[in-house]
Design an enzyme around this catalytic site. Sequence first.
Site, PDB file in Angstrom:
ATOM      1  N   GLU A  21       8.747 -11.672   7.097  1.00 41.96           N
ATOM      2  CA  GLU A  21       9.736 -11.682   6.023  1.00 41.96           C
ATOM      3  C   GLU A  21      11.079 -11.139   6.521  1.00 41.96           C
ATOM      4  O   GLU A  21      12.149 -11.689   6.240  1.00 41.96           O
ATOM      5  CB  GLU A  21       9.274 -10.815   4.848  1.00 41.96           C
ATOM      6  CG  GLU A  21       8.295 -11.479   3.920  1.00 41.96           C
ATOM      7  CD  GLU A  21       7.920 -10.574   2.748  1.00 41.96           C
ATOM      8  OE1 GLU A  21       7.074 -10.988   1.948  1.00 41.96           O
ATOM      9  OE2 GLU A  21       8.466  -9.458   2.655  1.00 41.96           O
TER      10      GLU A  21
ATOM     11  N   GLU B  67       0.829  -1.213   0.000  1.00 43.09           N
ATOM     12  CA  GLU B  67       0.000   0.000   0.000  1.00 43.09           C
ATOM     13  C   GLU B  67       0.859   1.258   0.000  1.00 43.09           C
ATOM     14  O   GLU B  67       0.392   2.341  -0.376  1.00 43.09           O
ATOM     15  CB  GLU B  67      -0.931   0.005   1.211  1.00 43.09           C
ATOM     16  CG  GLU B  67      -0.223   0.140   2.555  1.00 43.09           C
ATOM     17  CD  GLU B  67      -1.203   0.112   3.726  1.00 43.09           C
ATOM     18  OE1 GLU B  67      -1.158   1.069   4.516  1.00 43.09           O
ATOM     19  OE2 GLU B  67      -1.993  -0.857   3.833  1.00 43.09           O
TER      20      GLU B  67
ATOM     21  N   THR C 213       4.282   1.374  -1.511  1.00 41.94           N
ATOM     22  CA  THR C 213       5.253   1.541  -2.606  1.00 41.94           C
ATOM     23  C   THR C 213       5.010   0.652  -3.825  1.00 41.94           C
ATOM     24  O   THR C 213       5.799   0.682  -4.769  1.00 41.94           O
ATOM     25  CB  THR C 213       6.672   1.222  -2.084  1.00 41.94           C
ATOM     26  OG1 THR C 213       6.740  -0.167  -1.724  1.00 41.94           O
ATOM     27  CG2 THR C 213       7.053   2.085  -0.908  1.00 41.94           C
TER      28      THR C 213
END
Length: 1166
Positions: free
Chosen positions: A94, A29, A31
Amino acid sequence: MSLSTISSSSSSSITSPWLYDVFLSFRGEDTRDTLTAHLYHALIQKGIRTFIDDDEVKRGDEISTKLLPAIEDSRISIIILSKNYASSTWCLDELVKILECKKSKQQIVLPVFYHVDPSDIRHQRGTFGEVLAKHAEKLNGDMKLQMWKTALQEVANLSGDHLIINGNESKFIDGIVQEVSRIVNHSYLHVAKYPVGLDSKVWDIMNLHVSVGTNDVRMVGILGVGGIGKTTLAKSIYNSIAFAFEASCFLPIDSDIANQAFRLVQLQETLLSKIFGDCKSLKVDSIDTGSTMIKHRLRSKRVLLILDGVDHLTQLETLTGGHDWFGKGSRILITTRDQHLLTTHGVDSTYKMTGLNYDDALELFCWHAFQRNKPVDSYGKFVEQIIYYAGSLPLVLTVLGSDLYGRSKKEWESALDQYKKIPHQDIQRILQTSYNRLSENEKNIFLDISCCFIGDVFDDVIKILDSFDFCPNFWIPRLREKCLISELNGKLQMHDLLRDMGREVVRQQSHEKPGARSRLFNHEDVRDVLEEDTGTENVQAIVVDFPEDDDMIRLSSKAFKKMKRLRLFRCRNARFYGELKSLPNGIRVLDWPKCPLQSLPQFHGDRLVILRMPFSLIQEIRLEFKNLTVMDFRGCEFITKLSDISSCPNLMKINLSYCKNLVEVHDSVGLILDKLVYLRLNGCFNLKSFPRRLQLRSMGFLDLSDCSSLQNFPEIECELEILREVHLRGTAIEELPSSIGYLTGLESLVLGSCVNLKRLPSSIHQLRSLGWIELNDCPNIISFGMEEEEVHNGQPTNSTTSNFHLFLTNSGLSKSNFLEPFHFFSKLGYLDLSGSDIVSIPSSIKTYVRLWYVSLNDCKQLQDIKEFPPNLKVVSASGCISLESLPEISKEFNFPRLEWIGLARCYKVNMGNWMSNPAWNQVEMIFPGKKIPDWFSYCKEITISNSDWCEFDIKVAPPYNLDDIIGIAFCAVIEPVATIELEVYIMRGDTFFSRYWDTRAAFDEIDSDHVWLRYLTTEDITHLRVVSVDQGDDQGIIFESTPNLVDNLRIIFESSDPNSVIFKRCGVHLLYKQHEQNAEDHVGVPHHENIDVHLNAPIEDIGNLANPMGGSQLSKRRRVDYDDYKDDHNIESNLYAQQRKPASTLEIELFLRDFNTWYRKYNLDP
């Protein structure tokens, strides 16, 4: 599920080990349609394989399992940290995974700070602090939150790119792409098809030697034998770290033309072109020009340079002249087989390669032989033989595995037989490069070792090679530096494959005619040559090593006639018959044990240096060898005389031991052999005539032991300062000449079992180096060299030895002058009078201030010991059945160094005044008795018959803790079930792995109830506290991280076998430091003596330690019966309840076992 887009590779002809070049981590949302999209497009345009997840809208709370492999398989992770990045748990997961791969897989992480301040992320404030607070509410203490916070802090501390608001995004992206391109565009080197066992070696050298990231310039050597994997390791390192440098170069050295000038120029040009690219200005026209260009152009660059296969110093001097040739942070790695090159060039450290372990060797071979990681069924025995043969060398495992792939069992069996005879040609070719680079002398030495000397004593081989004029003291170290030979426990060693390579070099000298080769070592070839007279002048060395029970060799009388260059004949185990008339005149080493010849064959012998013919049938020794240095005829029963030896002036070593019919040794042996170092005639029972005079200035060792017919020792006519040992045990000598005072270097004199010996000369007390005299079993000795008037007249006793040993076991001392006035051997430290006929040890023994050990075992007439020497540590008097009294003692501790008193089977001795004094509790003792001393605080009576176990659980009560304990005394009354000899192990806990510290005190045989006392000092307790009974590691060894938590003691007495020994009573006593608060203030707690002892005074201060317990406070408390105390006194004072930490237990086990039974059980010699 997610859709992924991957770019293609265009940068390398060798496939990258990574599936992706780049993994993009971002918050969609923020980049997806701006920076991330533009960056992805720019990377694709450059041909950089990039993974991007396009399906973020379908994400749940957990990271997709398909993303995890993508992260692991990416070489670089670009993390775009935007305003809302931390609001996504997916992004945070991540991030954690990416940082894990950074550590485990050396993945590169490039953070991009997009319109955010790195310090906000680092300190987790602003929007990052807010979203983390929200996560905390949802997770409710979940550990995952802390992992996220740590990951954000770590990534914020990394060097990255920062795009501020209104910054130039296009230039920003170009900078990122250039950095990524620099990393991914260098060529990957092919490492190995199956890189088994490589990761651990890469980790070792990277962490212990290379250490990328520091600013120092570092040169690291990688050393190892050919085929061990140096190049493979270097390539793997290059692939792992080359991206981290401004420039990199992996430069193989062509060893075939290593020293040619044009080749060095080529190498310099290659190095410059790989660093700077093709450029006409980099043309090198000479070595000096190339060296100048390298230094000038690289001194400001951070480079990685790997030189692979260096074998000459000029290569290092012209390519990597010095540390100042390279920029800060540069790393230069050099692979070589030659340690000397690395040492001379001054590398910072060297990584010495080792072969594969068994599991890795098995796996690597199986991958090549079966295309799987384990053997095919029924091939296991073949694989075992291959692994053993290969000796853990990856090259050999790879070559042989590939060679045997797809072949039948019969082919495998045939191939194995062939490998043992002739090495595989590919292996031979690679290993032989090391041999080809050697000098002529090095080649000769290498071939001699590989064919003749593997496993022999290193120093002996040096002497033999020196007799060949090979200068081994210079060349042998060179061969070791080149990893071609090694030394283990004083024996010369060589890798089996290098041995086979050397032997194949010899075989290739003549494939069909063994007699035309330089060295013969195969037993079939040796038999053929000696029986068929096929030897030629090419033969230089013969080693006869036959299988057991092999047929005898029919020796031709002319077997050696054609071998005019033979310098070594060595027979290890073969049997011969037939007559041999002659040997080559040039032979230098004749080593022929059990030779069947009755006389030496005819030959000039001018070059003979070593003559060894032990246990042979030789009847007469021909002594015409002017260069002979070693003569060994030990065990030759038919030799009766050693004749005039004037023709052998260079002899250094003579061994005629156990020539039982030897009667005479010529006088020349004692007069003219100026170089003789070693003379051994022990076991020559009939030797009567020995040189009457000795002038052997180089003599270092003389052994005439068990020459039972020898009555006289020669006169010493000059100072023999090198002679260290003289052995005269079992001779018929009555006395030694006064000229023995010329043996100024003598250290050991052995006179045991000299039953006729009556006196020692007074000159023996002038021997300053003498530290050992053995006079065991000398029943008639009456004088020790100084009469009473000589002592009073101040005759010198000049020995400089500080710990003189004197052995007089089973000797008759009652008529000698030894015990009075006790002024002999003033520096006596060790005295053994066991089995002698002494009646009393006089008080004058206390004048021996250095005496620390006295053995009086089985002195059955000994009645009293009036005094101990002041620094005595050990007195062993077991079996002194007449002994009644020991030295009088006071309340003071008179002998602060005393550790052990052994009085087993001393049934008359009175221990009353000793046992009533707790000051003696630190001395370990064993003596007949049935009672625990009164001063022991904890005592148990064992009511169970045949008990082999006794246990105490003791709570260290306030105001004390375990740190206050300065000693623990143990006592046990033991009853032997049979006559036994005990040994004691003191250990921590009751398992093998927790026996961190043990001590052994072997008791002599005991046959009745005995009291045993043992004391542990502060140091002993500290050793035992290193391991804990509460936490263990993988091996079961247990470590105590917080020693102060230990405030319980468990003391266990255990016998290994109730059929050997049982416990009747046991006791424990704790000794504390003096405590600030009076222990009497604490009611209901058992108290003990509080003793402050100082036992560490140096030996020279012992005389001033008049009252070593003068500062202690002894308070005699009521004795605690342990059985009552355990029930009634386990309540801790409320005063200390809140201060004390959770308790743990220090468990100490005293394990007694029958010494002889245990050794018999395991078939060992005590």
